[in-house]
Design an enzyme around this catalytic site. Structure first.
Site: not given
Ligand code: NDP
Length: 301
Positions: A54, A98, A121
């Site tokens: 990422k 995460q 997200d």
């Protein structure tokens, strides 16, 4: 029929190229640099790999990118304080924590602490609710489902699935349900199937668009597939591969690729299908967030 192989790597590269160009223009026009913060707690090796990818991709796109590595023993309070700081940081437009988090931390509480306008997200209840009510202009949508939709639109050559039957196998909050909502938003007639569904092969066979998000290696067989269907395989399963040598493994999807490719019109491979799209769509979401903050219309992906 032999299906068209949908190349997720190629499509992801084109999404990243669009994001990179639009980032240059955003910076030139407004001085606003899209910023992404990734927070990782602990040493989970798979998570470390994702987080590195990422960061690398964000730099390629021209973003301001920060990674906060926190110790496995970090308290929930300290992680929440980190998220609140990032919420207040004007240089950051996208925050990603995460998952999974260590067991002593309440994941739900952490996700709901992320400011909805930075929740790239798409897991915050506000964004889930916006997707559910069709407010997709301002919603952040989970990146894997968003990637699936890009692949389907490109494979079918249209953004409008009017008259098409879509079947999504799997009803998780991170894949199945959001994919189904996105398909509905694109005018498909959607069925969501799951472990309690009766006669799944017959339901799958009615699908012009079949999305598999189950987590069961090669469960979907050729006789589940309608001739000419667009088949999207989200599954990532590691299975033994004795043919490669003792103790070796390989990745397969939820779809038995070779046999289904004989029937489908288009199909994603595993790896190299849906997988590469997730990070590309995360970059697109971060750019969108920065564009919104600058009052600029984000590019169409
Ligand atoms: P979950 O385990 O959360 O959900 C699986 C779903 O499949 C559930 O709804 C379950 O039904 C359903 N299911 C399980 N067994 C059957 C069966 N025999 N028949 C019909 N339905 C069944 O998984 P996720 O949605 O998180 O992930 C699905 C797959 O996608 C996994 O392989 C995962 O690794 C992969 N994945 C890939 C990503 C990528 O970037 N490419 C990102 C995220 C996930 P029920 O609800 O009834 O239990």
């Amino acid at each position: 029929m032999t299906a068209e192989r949908i190349d997720g790597k190629e499509v992801a590269a084109s999404v990243v190229a669009t994001v990179t160009e639009a980032t240059k223009k955003l910076i030139a026009d407004t001085g606003m640099v899209p910023g992404i913060a990734v927070v990782i707690v602990g040493e989970d090796p798979a998570s470390q790999v994702y987080v590195r990818s990422k960061g690398k991709r964000a730099e390629e796109c021209g973003f301001h990118s920060v990674t906060h590595k926190m110790d496995e023993t970090t308290s929930e309070e300290d992680l929440l304080a980190m998220v609140v700081n990032l919420n207040e940081d004007d240089a950051i437009h996208g925050i990603l924590v995460q998952l999974p988090l260590p067991k002593h931390i309440d994941e739900g509480k952490v996700i709901q602490t992320i400011a909805p306008e930075k929740d790239v997200d798409g897991f915050h209840f506000i964004n889930v609710g916006k997707l559910g009510t069709g407010e997709t202009e301002t919603a952040f949508v989970p990146c894997t489902p968003a990637g699936c939709l890009v692949l389907i639109k490109r494979a079918l050559g249209t953004d409008d699935f009017s008259g098409l039957n879509a079947v999504v196998v799997g009803r998780s909050n991170i894949v199945g349900k959001p994919v189904a909502n996105l398909l509905l938003g694109a005018n498909a007639t959607v069925t969501i199937a799951h472990s309690r569904t009766k006669d799944l092969p017959a339901i799958a066979r009615a699908a012009d668009i079949l999305v598999a998000a189950v987590g069961r290696p090669e469960m979907i067989k050729a006789d589940w597939v309608k001739p000419g269907a667009c088949v999207i395989d989200v599954g990532i399963n590691r299975i033994d591969a004795p043919e490669k040598g003792e103790g070796k493994t390989r990745l397969v999807g939820d779809v038995a690729y070779d046999e289904c490719a004989e029937i489908a019109g288009s199909i994603t491979p595993v790896p190299g299908g849906v997988g590469p799209m997730t990070i590309a769509l995360l970059m697109a979401a971060t750019l969108s967030s920065a564009c919104r903050a600058a009052g600029v219309t984000p590019p169409k992906i």
